[in-house]
Design an enzyme around this catalytic site. Structure first.
Site, PDB file in Angstrom:
ATOM      1  N   ASP A  52      47.513  33.299  42.145  1.00 43.77           N
ATOM      2  CA  ASP A  52      47.299  32.287  43.189  1.00 43.77           C
ATOM      3  C   ASP A  52      47.509  30.880  42.614  1.00 43.77           C
ATOM      4  O   ASP A  52      47.438  29.892  43.345  1.00 43.77           O
ATOM      5  CB  ASP A  52      45.922  32.439  43.851  1.00 43.77           C
ATOM      6  CG  ASP A  52      44.779  32.357  42.871  1.00 43.77           C
ATOM      7  OD1 ASP A  52      45.016  32.175  41.666  1.00 43.77           O
ATOM      8  OD2 ASP A  52      43.610  32.470  43.323  1.00 43.77           O
ATOM      9  N   SER A  53      47.847  30.802  41.306  1.00 45.41           N
ATOM     10  CA  SER A  53      48.300  29.533  40.725  1.00 45.41           C
ATOM     11  C   SER A  53      49.607  29.086  41.390  1.00 45.41           C
ATOM     12  O   SER A  53      50.028  27.941  41.198  1.00 45.41           O
ATOM     13  CB  SER A  53      48.494  29.668  39.213  1.00 45.41           C
ATOM     14  OG  SER A  53      49.287  30.799  38.910  1.00 45.41           O
ATOM     15  N   ASP A  91      47.240  38.461  42.945  1.00 44.94           N
ATOM     16  CA  ASP A  91      45.909  37.896  43.189  1.00 44.94           C
ATOM     17  C   ASP A  91      45.521  38.005  44.650  1.00 44.94           C
ATOM     18  O   ASP A  91      46.309  37.643  45.536  1.00 44.94           O
ATOM     19  CB  ASP A  91      45.908  36.391  42.829  1.00 44.94           C
ATOM     20  CG  ASP A  91      45.443  36.128  41.412  1.00 44.94           C
ATOM     21  OD1 ASP A  91      44.711  36.967  40.848  1.00 44.94           O
ATOM     22  OD2 ASP A  91      45.812  35.067  40.869  1.00 44.94           O
ATOM     23  N   LYS A 121      44.327  41.638  41.705  1.00 43.57           N
ATOM     24  CA  LYS A 121      43.354  41.014  40.807  1.00 43.57           C
ATOM     25  C   LYS A 121      42.352  40.217  41.637  1.00 43.57           C
ATOM     26  O   LYS A 121      42.721  39.542  42.593  1.00 43.57           O
ATOM     27  CB  LYS A 121      44.059  40.105  39.792  1.00 43.57           C
ATOM     28  CG  LYS A 121      43.079  39.340  38.892  1.00 43.57           C
ATOM     29  CD  LYS A 121      43.755  38.720  37.683  1.00 43.57           C
ATOM     30  CE  LYS A 121      44.442  37.410  37.923  1.00 43.57           C
ATOM     31  NZ  LYS A 121      43.573  36.325  38.443  1.00 43.57           N
ATOM     32  N   GLU A 123      38.680  37.705  41.249  1.00 42.14           N
ATOM     33  CA  GLU A 123      37.852  36.909  40.331  1.00 42.14           C
ATOM     34  C   GLU A 123      36.378  37.189  40.578  1.00 42.14           C
ATOM     35  O   GLU A 123      35.904  37.127  41.718  1.00 42.14           O
ATOM     36  CB  GLU A 123      38.111  35.406  40.560  1.00 42.14           C
ATOM     37  CG  GLU A 123      39.529  34.975  40.216  1.00 42.14           C
ATOM     38  CD  GLU A 123      39.762  33.483  40.431  1.00 42.14           C
ATOM     39  OE1 GLU A 123      38.796  32.747  40.742  1.00 42.14           O
ATOM     40  OE2 GLU A 123      40.920  33.052  40.288  1.00 42.14           O
ATOM     41  N   GLU A 190      39.318  34.187  30.966  1.00 43.09           N
ATOM     42  CA  GLU A 190      39.913  32.850  30.972  1.00 43.09           C
ATOM     43  C   GLU A 190      38.984  31.815  30.350  1.00 43.09           C
ATOM     44  O   GLU A 190      37.821  31.683  30.753  1.00 43.09           O
ATOM     45  CB  GLU A 190      40.279  32.443  32.416  1.00 43.09           C
ATOM     46  CG  GLU A 190      40.929  31.058  32.475  1.00 43.09           C
ATOM     47  CD  GLU A 190      41.672  30.769  33.763  1.00 43.09           C
ATOM     48  OE1 GLU A 190      41.796  31.675  34.626  1.00 43.09           O
ATOM     49  OE2 GLU A 190      42.134  29.619  33.929  1.00 43.09           O
TER      50      GLU A 190
HETATM   51  O1  KIV Z   1      46.591  32.618  39.123  1.00 43.98           O
HETATM   52  C1  KIV Z   1      46.840  32.699  37.915  1.00 43.98           C
HETATM   53  O2  KIV Z   1      47.862  32.239  37.400  1.00 43.98           O
HETATM   54  C2  KIV Z   1      45.841  33.358  37.070  1.00 43.98           C
HETATM   55  C3  KIV Z   1      46.059  33.303  35.588  1.00 43.98           C
HETATM   56  C4  KIV Z   1      45.683  31.968  35.081  1.00 43.98           C
HETATM   57  C5  KIV Z   1      45.331  34.383  34.886  1.00 43.98           C
HETATM   58  O3  KIV Z   1      44.902  33.903  37.555  1.00 43.98           O
END
Ligand code: KIV
Length: 272
Positions: A52-53, A91, A121, A123, A190
């Site tokens: 989600d980055s 994510d 994924k 969090e 992280e």
């Molecule tokens: O969204 C992302 O890029 C991440 C990484 C920083 C692990 O979750």
């Protein structure tokens, strides 16, 4: 130049488990689009994370919170079309699993069906246990994410190192053990102290993937745009830049502009 074309045809969660067992490090990078994902896969990356980055590096938002499920599915389906070997993990975006395991499963099913992803994924630890259980019960592999969890940035207040204090470190270890017990196949750690990463990685049989977590993780992940130097001002201590593409691309575009303005492009050989 090093291209890691291994004999393994497809990376699966079982392959990753075996890599941890024999002490082979796992390499993961983020990917959000078809063209970049083709390059990452051709280079032999083990896992592509549709993170989600994308909210930051693709859309220019300050945080990861604004990205939607539809956006994530768009990015993930572009990546999936490019990939022949890597495991593609997506994510779950903010708001799609916190507090409601039914929504978590529905969102996961959309990601799996519409994008063709291989895993998701999430969090967090104990507080999202119900969502993790429900997703796993539908047969979808889950990667955990502990330590600095960017979707909680407004709770943390800063992006500094997490779990430096004993109490937070103890909770992180408990959460990591719980995620393994629930059935997660790997956990991203992280921005936590290297000694804590070492402790967690030794306690778990599933792989840990570090970002700013030091060298003792079973694998490493970076945001591709950061390690290639496409993002310009983000320079945390943990980031190794392999290229400075911002300047390289800027220079090439400058040369193109000069050629067009000078009437030098196209030349006789570049026309019909
Ligand atoms: O969204 C992302 O890029 C991440 C990484 C920083 C692990 O979750």
């Amino acid at each position: 130049m090093s291209v890691h074309k291994k004999e393994i045809k497809r990376i699966t969660t079982h392959v990753l488990q075996a890599m941890k067992a024999r002490g082979e490090k796992i390499a993961m990078l983020t990917g959000y689009d078809y063209s970049m994902a083709r390059i990452l896969d051709a280079a032999g990356i083990d896992i592509i994370l549709v993170g989600d980055s994308a909210s930051n590096v693709m859309a220019g938002h300050e945080t990861t919170l604004p990205i939607t499920l539809d956006h994530m599915i768009y990015h993930a389906s572009s990546v999936i079309r490019a990939v022949k070997r890597a495991l593609v993990v997506v994510d779950l975006p903010f708001g799609h699993y916190q507090g409601n395991s039914k929504v978590a499963l529905e969102s996961t099913i959309r990601i799996m069906k519409e994008a063709g992803a291989h895993a998701v994924k999430l969090e967090g630890g104990a507080e999202i246990g119900e969502s993790i259980k429900r997703i796993l019960s539908a047969g979808v592999p889950v990667m955990g994410h502990l330590g600095l969890t960017p979707q909680s940035i407004y709770k943390f207040g800063t992006y500094t190192v997490r779990a430096k204090e004993e109490e937070e470190a103890k909770k992180l270890i408990e959460d990591a053990l719980l995620l393994e017990e629930l059935g997660c196949f790997a956990i991203v750690l992280e921005k936590i102290p290297a000694t804590l990463t070492a402790e967690v990685s030794a306690k778990l049989t599933i792989p840990t993937i570090g970002i700013g977590g030091g060298k003792h993780a079973d694998g490493q992940v970076l945001v591709t745009h950061d390690m290639l130097g496409i993002t310009k001002d983000f320079k945390p201590r943990f980031l190794r830049r392999y290229l400075e593409l911002f300047e390289t691309i800027q220079g090439a575009v400058g040369d193109y502009i000069d050629d067009v303005k000078a009437g030098d492009f196209p030349n006789d050989d570049e026309q019909y």
